[in-house]
Design an enzyme around this catalytic site. Structure first.
Site, PDB file in Angstrom:
ATOM      1  N   HIS A  45      20.059 -35.848  -7.066  1.00 21.05           N
ATOM      2  CA  HIS A  45      19.380 -36.442  -5.908  1.00 21.05           C
ATOM      3  C   HIS A  45      17.866 -36.223  -5.970  1.00 21.05           C
ATOM      4  O   HIS A  45      17.200 -36.235  -4.940  1.00 21.05           O
ATOM      5  CB  HIS A  45      19.955 -35.865  -4.617  1.00 21.05           C
ATOM      6  N   LYS A  62       6.730  -4.021  -3.921  1.00 27.13           N
ATOM      7  CA  LYS A  62       8.145  -3.671  -3.834  1.00 27.13           C
ATOM      8  C   LYS A  62       8.691  -3.860  -2.425  1.00 27.13           C
ATOM      9  O   LYS A  62       9.757  -4.413  -2.248  1.00 27.13           O
ATOM     10  CB  LYS A  62       8.364  -2.239  -4.318  1.00 27.13           C
ATOM     11  N   ASN A  71      -1.692   2.314   5.739  1.00 28.27           N
ATOM     12  CA  ASN A  71      -0.727   1.265   5.365  1.00 28.27           C
ATOM     13  C   ASN A  71      -0.462   0.410   6.592  1.00 28.27           C
ATOM     14  O   ASN A  71      -0.497   0.913   7.716  1.00 28.27           O
ATOM     15  CB  ASN A  71       0.621   1.881   4.952  1.00 28.27           C
ATOM     16  N   GLY A  72      -0.127  -0.870   6.368  1.00 23.27           N
ATOM     17  CA  GLY A  72       0.180  -1.750   7.505  1.00 23.27           C
ATOM     18  C   GLY A  72      -1.051  -2.511   7.940  1.00 23.27           C
ATOM     19  O   GLY A  72      -2.028  -2.612   7.195  1.00 23.27           O
ATOM     20  N   LYS A  83      14.089 -14.528 -10.427  1.00 24.39           N
ATOM     21  CA  LYS A  83      13.838 -13.408 -11.339  1.00 24.39           C
ATOM     22  C   LYS A  83      12.903 -13.830 -12.466  1.00 24.39           C
ATOM     23  O   LYS A  83      11.957 -13.149 -12.792  1.00 24.39           O
ATOM     24  CB  LYS A  83      15.185 -12.944 -11.899  1.00 24.39           C
ATOM     25  N   GLU A 117      18.765 -17.052  -7.696  1.00 21.10           N
ATOM     26  CA  GLU A 117      18.322 -15.706  -8.065  1.00 21.10           C
ATOM     27  C   GLU A 117      17.813 -15.683  -9.515  1.00 21.10           C
ATOM     28  O   GLU A 117      16.813 -15.037  -9.819  1.00 21.10           O
ATOM     29  CB  GLU A 117      19.489 -14.721  -7.850  1.00 21.10           C
ATOM     30  N   ARG A 143       5.218   0.162  -6.366  1.00 16.37           N
ATOM     31  CA  ARG A 143       5.213  -0.679  -5.167  1.00 16.37           C
ATOM     32  C   ARG A 143       4.290  -1.892  -5.307  1.00 16.37           C
ATOM     33  O   ARG A 143       4.351  -2.806  -4.501  1.00 16.37           O
ATOM     34  CB  ARG A 143       4.750   0.161  -3.966  1.00 16.37           C
ATOM     35  N   GLU A 183       9.261 -14.526 -11.203  1.00 16.75           N
ATOM     36  CA  GLU A 183       8.467 -13.394 -10.718  1.00 16.75           C
ATOM     37  C   GLU A 183       8.034 -12.440 -11.824  1.00 16.75           C
ATOM     38  O   GLU A 183       6.957 -11.873 -11.745  1.00 16.75           O
ATOM     39  CB  GLU A 183       9.139 -12.659  -9.554  1.00 16.75           C
ATOM     40  N   TRP A 203      -2.859  -2.707  -1.647  1.00 17.71           N
ATOM     41  CA  TRP A 203      -2.419  -4.073  -1.988  1.00 17.71           C
ATOM     42  C   TRP A 203      -3.175  -4.967  -1.001  1.00 17.71           C
ATOM     43  O   TRP A 203      -2.919  -4.927   0.210  1.00 17.71           O
ATOM     44  CB  TRP A 203      -0.909  -4.185  -1.805  1.00 17.71           C
ATOM     45  N   CYS A 227       0.820  -1.211   0.000  1.00 18.12           N
ATOM     46  CA  CYS A 227       0.000   0.000   0.000  1.00 18.12           C
ATOM     47  C   CYS A 227       0.858   1.267   0.000  1.00 18.12           C
ATOM     48  O   CYS A 227       1.998   1.249   0.460  1.00 18.12           O
ATOM     49  CB  CYS A 227      -0.869   0.020   1.239  1.00 18.12           C
TER      50      CYS A 227
HETATM   51  C1  F6R Z   1      12.792 -10.209  -5.739  1.00 19.58           C
HETATM   52  C2  F6R Z   1      12.622  -9.233  -4.686  1.00 19.58           C
HETATM   53  C3  F6R Z   1      12.257  -9.722  -3.337  1.00 19.58           C
HETATM   54  C4  F6R Z   1      12.997  -8.897  -2.268  1.00 19.58           C
HETATM   55  C5  F6R Z   1      12.509  -9.297  -0.871  1.00 19.58           C
HETATM   56  C6  F6R Z   1      13.278  -8.562   0.207  1.00 19.58           C
HETATM   57  O1  F6R Z   1      13.125  -9.606  -6.947  1.00 19.58           O
HETATM   58  O2  F6R Z   1      12.751  -8.058  -4.912  1.00 19.58           O
HETATM   59  O3  F6R Z   1      12.517 -11.071  -3.189  1.00 19.58           O
HETATM   60  O4  F6R Z   1      14.367  -9.121  -2.408  1.00 19.58           O
HETATM   61  O5  F6R Z   1      11.153  -9.013  -0.752  1.00 19.58           O
HETATM   62  O6  F6R Z   1      13.150  -7.195   0.062  1.00 19.58           O
HETATM   63  P1  F6R Z   1      14.135  -6.184   0.760  1.00 19.58           P
HETATM   64  O7  F6R Z   1      15.481  -6.383   0.175  1.00 19.58           O
HETATM   65  O8  F6R Z   1      13.562  -4.846   0.460  1.00 19.58           O
HETATM   66  O9  F6R Z   1      14.126  -6.504   2.233  1.00 19.58           O
END
Ligand code: F6R
Length: 610
Positions: free
Chosen positions: A506, A605, A100-101, A487, A483, A27, A490, A74, A2
């Site tokens: 395995h 985000k 928010n929250g 990537k 990673e 976000r 997502e 969100w 949010c």
């Molecule tokens: C993936 C991504 C998430 C963040 C995770 C932690 O592309 O962005 O997996 O890495 O939510 O976020 P931060 O680093 O902001 O604590």
């Protein structure tokens, strides 16, 4: 997650709020709305979907005014729809709230208010807030006193912005654990839950602290503590410019941020390594005395930051010779770990707001364990709650999928490990000098990789119908495989899993068919021959072989259906180069499949809820 915006000044608030909400779009959200004080009446407009949908709705149902609040939601409590979208009001529309929250005790409060005759329309936890304020006002309390009473009644981590019908010039705000900041313009004030909406109009900002509240009108702004006492506060000039949060001619933030990486590395190298070759962390209060006592490090992080943390373990054990464990915060905090006094907790977070990471760091602090964080947002809650912090220095990351923050985290973790090794006199001048020379070569090598982005764009076009991908890597490149898979899934929604090359036989090898591409990270290293074995095993089972190899490697190339060559570098630096083609593959796969890379479905985000 949010987002909140607010404004009081002379401008048309409808457009100011919309522009602010656009600044928060990155976000992740599923509905949006605004509340405006229009000639003493609170007018609310909200819509499910994108800000564009809200804008279209506003064209048919315009509102006029100079003071108001806005929100991107969100969904947590209740599905994304118009009713659950914020702002929420009491039944008589005397007060409107964006939030928010999470309000943890909302269900008891809702019951209590229902018994008093208050009517609820949405499924949200937020709706208790305007009703609580209305209930206090009904008992004769002023807006200020109603606000103060609210803080004692709600539990959780939250930030709010509020307008009251009887104070048409003012926006009220408060935060208890969720970020909120004020911006000052010329005879105008802005409010936002992060810096992006403020970069266009405000050079001066104030980060509101936890348990602070206040209000602003066109020419005044006051801040108080939750005990009601007025607080002195100071606006500070902020250094993030509008260009930093603009797409800069690229079609998406994700690809802009991928291409920013060489420049970021040049900046980090320049600021962290002196001409004499010494590594510096001036912002941290980590001392030789303190580090010589640390006998264990636990790295706490989530998602991509966790994968950077896995590399941090390699670096800290290798150079600083400190036993290091890396754990996801969401697991760590619920398993009662053994943590003793000589342990250092290192939190890694791009946003500095991730609820799980914050919670585990706070728990460590409560046990008197020292907490150091590596954060990209130095004004974030995690930075402020840590004993000391290190800057990631990747610049604002807007694309939901983390790219430049990952590589910046990795290089900072490596430099930090070398810095600690230096404090402890356990790295020789020669070893350090050789490594630093190699680190200085990284930006140029990164540029050479990014100049070949078209290769990954072509590959992505071949995989638009692919359902599953596998990524394999060993030791330093195991986190890169994880990673790469994260990537891809997502942003393109192709299912992808990453494995340590040695674990593949395995179990996961059962996945291989002639429809499954396997990305093998097989650059030159001590375990190169083992990766070659992986490649052969996959070829023998007709898997589609995609390899990432060192320039000039003919052996792996001959066994591959697709092969991307990266410049040679020491193994410990290879993750930084090897992740770049994987970021590009993910981005171009998303684009080729018509997925929005900057705002993947269901993602946010900064994940500020647990
Ligand atoms: C993936 C991504 C998430 C963040 C995770 C932690 O592309 O962005 O997996 O890495 O939510 O976020 P931060 O680093 O902001 O604590």
């Amino acid at each position: 997650m949010c987002g909140i915006v607010g404004y009081a000044g002379d401008k048309n608030v409808e457009s100011v709020l919309i522009v602010g909400l656009i600044g928060l779009e990155y976000r992740g959200y599923d509905s949006a709305g605004i509340a405006v004080l229009d000639r003493g009446e609170i007018q609310v407009r909200k819509q499910k979907g994108k800000i564009k949908d809200l804008e279209n709705y506003l064209k048919e149902h315009p509102i006029r005014g100079n003071v108001g609040i806005g929100h991107t939601r969100w969904a947590t409590h209740g599905e994304p729809n118009q009713i659950n979208a914020h702002p929420h009001t009491d039944s008589k529309s005397t007060v409107a709230v964006v939030h928010n929250g999470i309000i943890e005790n909302y269900s008891e409060l809702r019951q209590e208010l229902k018994q008093k005759g208050f009517v609820f329309h949405s499924m949200t936890d937020t709706e208790v807030l305007p009703n609580l304020l209305a209930e206090s006002r009904k008992r004769g309390l002023s807006n200020k006193d109603a606000f103060l009473e609210l803080f004692n009644r709600v539990h959780g981590k939250w930030a709010i912005a509020v307008v009251f019908d009887n104070e048409p010039d003012r926006v009220y705000f408060a935060q208890d654990g969720a970020p909120l900041l004020l911006g000052r313009g010329k005879e105008e004030y802005y409010l936002a839950s992060d810096i992006s909406p403020l970069t266009r109009n405000c050079r001066e900002v104030y980060y509101i602290n936890s348990k602070e509240w206040g209000y602003f009108a066109k020419t005044e702004c006051k801040i108080f503590g939750f005990d009601g006492s007025e607080k002195e506060f100071e606006f500070k000039t902020q250094d993030i410019k509008f260009e930093d949060v603009d797409k800069g001619g690229y079609p998406h933030y994700m690809i802009k941020e991928i291409h920013e990486q060489p420049g970021i590395f040049r900046r980090i190298i320049q600021s962290r390594i002196s001409e004499a070759g010494e590594i510096e962390f001036p912002e941290s209060t980590i001392s030789r005395e303190m580090m010589s006592k640390v006998n264990r490090i636990i790295i706490q992080a989530a998602g991509t930051s966790y994968y950077a943390g896995m590399l941090g373990k390699h670096y800290l054990e290798n150079f600083a010779k400190i036993q290091t464990d890396t754990e996801t915060s969401s697991e760590f905090r619920y398993r009662n770990p053994v943590v003793e006094g000589d342990t250092l907790i290192v939190g890694i977070s791009q946003s500095g707001e991730t609820a799980d990471t914050l919670a585990s760091l706070l728990e460590a602090k409560a046990k008197f364990i020292k907490v150091l964080s590596l954060v990209n947002n130095v004004n974030s809650t995690i930075a402020r709650e840590s004993d000391s912090f290190i800057r990631t220095d990747a610049g604002p990351e807007i694309g939901v999928a983390s790219t430049k923050a990952f590589t910046a985290q990795v290089i900072n973790l490596l430099l930090f490990s070398l810095y600690v090794a230096r404090l402890k006199w356990i790295v020789s001048d020669d070893e350090l000098k050789t490594l630093i020379e190699e680190i200085r070569l990284l930006p140029g090598k990164m540029e050479r990789i990014l100049a070949q982005a078209h290769i990954l764009e072509n590959w992505a076009a071949d995989f638009t119908k692919t359902k599953d991908f596998v990524f394999l890597g060993r030791t330093y490149n195991h986190p890169v495989a994880l990673e790469g898979a994260l990537k891809l899934k997502e942003v393109s929604y192709i299912h992808a899993s990453g494995y340590a090359g040695g674990e593949f036989k395995h179990g996961p090898i059962a996945l291989i068919t002639n429809e499954v591409p396997v990305v093998c990270i097989a650059t030159k290293s001590e375990i190169y021959s083992k990766m070659l074995s992986n490649i052969q095993e996959i070829k023998a089972r007709n898997g589609i072989m995609i390899s990432i190899v060192t320039e000039g490697d003919k052996e792996a190339k001959e066994l591959s259906d697709y092969c991307f060559e990266v410049p040679e570098c020491p193994e410990i630096l290879s993750p930084i180069l090897n992740v770049l083609p994987l970021q590009l593959l993910a981005y171009y796969s998303a684009v080729a499949r018509g997925c929005p890379p900057d705002q993947p479905r269901n993602l946010a985000k900064s994940v500020t809820v647990e």
